[in-house]
Design an enzyme around this catalytic site. Structure first.
Site, PDB file in Angstrom:
ATOM      1  N   PHE A  35      26.030  12.367 -69.009  1.00 28.50           N
ATOM      2  CA  PHE A  35      27.143  12.690 -69.794  1.00 28.50           C
ATOM      3  C   PHE A  35      28.529  12.624 -68.552  1.00 28.50           C
ATOM      4  CE2 PHE A  35      29.995  16.780 -70.114  1.00 28.50           C
ATOM      5  CZ  PHE A  35      31.237  16.026 -70.699  1.00 28.50           C
ATOM      6  N   TYR A  45      18.493  28.406 -62.489  1.00 25.04           N
ATOM      7  CA  TYR A  45      19.618  27.260 -62.413  1.00 25.04           C
ATOM      8  C   TYR A  45      20.651  27.428 -61.460  1.00 25.04           C
ATOM      9  CZ  TYR A  45      23.112  24.142 -63.823  1.00 25.04           C
ATOM     10  OH  TYR A  45      24.320  23.075 -63.819  1.00 25.04           O
ATOM     11  N   VAL A  49      31.775  21.958 -68.360  1.00 26.64           N
ATOM     12  CA  VAL A  49      32.305  20.401 -68.582  1.00 26.64           C
ATOM     13  C   VAL A  49      32.033  20.361 -69.908  1.00 26.64           C
ATOM     14  CG1 VAL A  49      32.450  18.137 -67.779  1.00 26.64           C
ATOM     15  CG2 VAL A  49      32.006  20.215 -66.250  1.00 26.64           C
TER      16      VAL A  49
HETATM   17  C1  UD1 Z   1      27.229  25.770 -68.489  1.00 26.57           C
HETATM   18  C2  UD1 Z   1      26.689  24.546 -68.209  1.00 26.57           C
HETATM   19  C3  UD1 Z   1      25.953  24.665 -66.775  1.00 26.57           C
HETATM   20  C4  UD1 Z   1      27.067  24.825 -65.696  1.00 26.57           C
HETATM   21  C5  UD1 Z   1      27.501  26.071 -66.180  1.00 26.57           C
HETATM   22  C6  UD1 Z   1      28.879  26.730 -65.301  1.00 26.57           C
HETATM   23  C7  UD1 Z   1      25.674  23.230 -69.928  1.00 26.57           C
HETATM   24  C8  UD1 Z   1      24.727  23.150 -70.777  1.00 26.57           C
HETATM   25  N1  UD1 Z   1      25.530  24.150 -69.356  1.00 26.57           N
HETATM   26  O1  UD1 Z   1      26.406  27.120 -68.713  1.00 26.57           O
HETATM   27  O2  UD1 Z   1      25.502  23.281 -66.411  1.00 26.57           O
HETATM   28  O3  UD1 Z   1      26.540  25.019 -64.379  1.00 26.57           O
HETATM   29  O4  UD1 Z   1      28.101  26.168 -67.371  1.00 26.57           O
HETATM   30  O5  UD1 Z   1      29.714  25.659 -65.521  1.00 26.57           O
HETATM   31  O6  UD1 Z   1      26.805  22.480 -70.003  1.00 26.57           O
HETATM   32  N2  UD1 Z   1      25.912  29.484 -76.850  1.00 26.57           N
HETATM   33  C9  UD1 Z   1      26.061  29.908 -78.064  1.00 26.57           C
HETATM   34  N3  UD1 Z   1      25.459  29.132 -79.136  1.00 26.57           N
HETATM   35  C10 UD1 Z   1      24.812  27.852 -78.879  1.00 26.57           C
HETATM   36  C11 UD1 Z   1      24.929  27.296 -77.221  1.00 26.57           C
HETATM   37  C12 UD1 Z   1      25.289  28.347 -76.400  1.00 26.57           C
HETATM   38  O7  UD1 Z   1      26.678  31.080 -78.488  1.00 26.57           O
HETATM   39  O8  UD1 Z   1      24.350  27.236 -79.637  1.00 26.57           O
HETATM   40  C13 UD1 Z   1      26.654  30.396 -75.756  1.00 26.57           C
HETATM   41  C14 UD1 Z   1      25.916  30.872 -74.700  1.00 26.57           C
HETATM   42  O9  UD1 Z   1      25.241  31.949 -74.949  1.00 26.57           O
HETATM   43  C15 UD1 Z   1      26.945  30.818 -73.554  1.00 26.57           C
HETATM   44  C16 UD1 Z   1      27.765  29.852 -74.106  1.00 26.57           C
HETATM   45  O10 UD1 Z   1      27.647  29.573 -75.177  1.00 26.57           O
HETATM   46  O11 UD1 Z   1      27.556  32.269 -73.652  1.00 26.57           O
HETATM   47  C17 UD1 Z   1      28.044  28.830 -72.982  1.00 26.57           C
HETATM   48  O12 UD1 Z   1      26.598  28.296 -72.994  1.00 26.57           O
HETATM   49  P1  UD1 Z   1      26.438  26.763 -72.421  1.00 26.57           P
HETATM   50  O13 UD1 Z   1      27.156  25.783 -72.868  1.00 26.57           O
HETATM   51  O14 UD1 Z   1      24.836  26.601 -72.504  1.00 26.57           O
HETATM   52  O15 UD1 Z   1      26.856  26.968 -70.936  1.00 26.57           O
HETATM   53  P2  UD1 Z   1      26.713  28.063 -69.792  1.00 26.57           P
HETATM   54  O16 UD1 Z   1      25.323  28.884 -69.714  1.00 26.57           O
HETATM   55  O17 UD1 Z   1      27.945  28.699 -69.516  1.00 26.57           O
END
Ligand code: UD1
Length: 311
Positions: A12, A142, A172
């Site tokens: 991406f 990570y 992002v």
């Molecule tokens: C993300 C990035 C990571 C980056 C970090 C800091 C991704 C996949 N991960 O981690 O590479 O280093 O930010 O910038 O982009 N959640 C839900 N439902 C879902 C999926 C996620 O509630 O179906 C929640 C998670 O529990 C979390 C939040 O959404 O609280 C963000 O999750 P996610 O998008 O995986 O990102 P980070 O873990 O913050």
């Protein structure tokens, strides 16, 4: 010989940087192993020289660094939960790959590596916004891997005179982010599900917040980081974000408006290794790169939903 190398070019963020370089008329080489990259992301990048290969193999690194002046190192297993499930793979594809790439870059005379760092290195520290003078406190494999990469970059600047720069990305999002894996970024997952009328799951109470950063801001900052004077940026790490945060509950409400989804979210268990709040101080990138975000969260989300709608 291409001037620029983009690692993770079928991913991406790598793809988006390569598109911007090609649009400027630059010569670009891309490399990807397709562990998470997608062949479909290479459509539109035909002018880029492409190498399929794994950076954990030093021979691949030597091949792709030959003749290059600037590297954008985006390749990674970019998922916190994936690293919790399989820390060894994260170590291999983030730490080993980054070290191999740096060794090859140094040997090939690459001037500068611009590295995709991560806000996850700040861990659970309660201070908000996160600023660069804070001590890193990684709480997941990570975050450890991303921080190790950062330290390698700055050490290679110190001992070999490279001009390496780390941009610590904060969540992002945007077009081309893969929405299909349960390791995908939350906004990609929510956009896909809600447009399809499927119920998204919020892990925890939804009050966790993120400094969601639209992809165009990330591309802009990378181009600035490649061009900034070495005296200002060599060996440095800085936040790359917008400087404002929204909760998942607020985001869900916004997405209801944009997608037409009428249901409620499901609430599930909080994810292991999850951080409650993430918000960046972006003054250092403003000072060192002249960076200001040009696309805010609401506009970025609107563009992102429109893109997924067309898929
Ligand atoms: C993300 C990035 C990571 C980056 C970090 C800091 C991704 C996949 N991960 O981690 O590479 O280093 O930010 O910038 O982009 N959640 C839900 N439902 C879902 C999926 C996620 O509630 O179906 C929640 C998670 O529990 C979390 C939040 O959404 O609280 C963000 O999750 P996610 O998008 O995986 O990102 P980070 O873990 O913050």
């Amino acid at each position: 010989m291409p001037k620029y190398l983009v690692t993770g070019a079928a991913g991406f963020i790598g793809r988006s940087i390569a598109v911007a370089l090609l649009a400027r008329g630059e010569s670009v080489r891309g490399v990807d192993s397709f562990i998470t990259g997608k062949h479909a992301n290479l459509v539109g990048l035909e002018a880029m020289e492409f190498v399929e290969g794994d950076l954990a193999d030093p021979a691949v690194c030597a091949r792709v660094c030959a003749g290059v002046e600037i590297v954008f190192h985006e390749a990674a297993l970019a998922s916190v939960p994936r690293s919790v499930a399989d820390p060894a793979s994260t170590n291999r594809n983030c730490i080993d790959a980054t070290l191999n790439l740096l060794v090859a870059a140094k040997d090939a005379g690459v001037r500068r590596v611009v590295y995709a760092g991560s806000s996850s290195i700040y861990g659970e520290t309660p201070t908000l916004p996160k600023h660069e003078e804070m001590l890193p406190a990684p709480i997941t494999p990570y975050a450890v891997a991303k921080l190790a990469g950062e330290h390698y970059l700055s050490a290679f600047s110190r001992v070999y005179g490279m001009e390496n720069v780390t941009l610590r990305y904060f969540n992002v999002f945007g077009p081309y982010q893969d929405p299909t894996s349960h390791y995908s970024g939350v906004l990609a997952i929510f956009c896909r599900k809600m447009l399809a009328g499927e119920q998204p799951t919020i892990h925890g109470d939804g009050e966790q917040s993120r400094d969601f950063t639209y992809i165009d801001n990330v591309v802009t900052a990378n181009l600035l980081a490649a061009a900034a004077p070495a005296g200002k940026v060599a060996g440095r790490a800085m936040n790359l974000a917008t400087g404002s945060a929204v909760s998942l509950n607020q985001t869900f409400d916004l997405l209801c408006g944009l997608t037409g989804y009428r249901g409620k979210p499901a609430y599930g268990e909080q994810r292991s290794g999850d951080i409650k709040h993430s918000l960046a101080d972006i003054h250092l990138a403003q000072e060192l790169l002249g960076y200001t975000p040009t696309v805010d969260f609401a506009e970025g989300l609107r563009r992102t939903v429109e893109w997924y709608r067309g898929q």
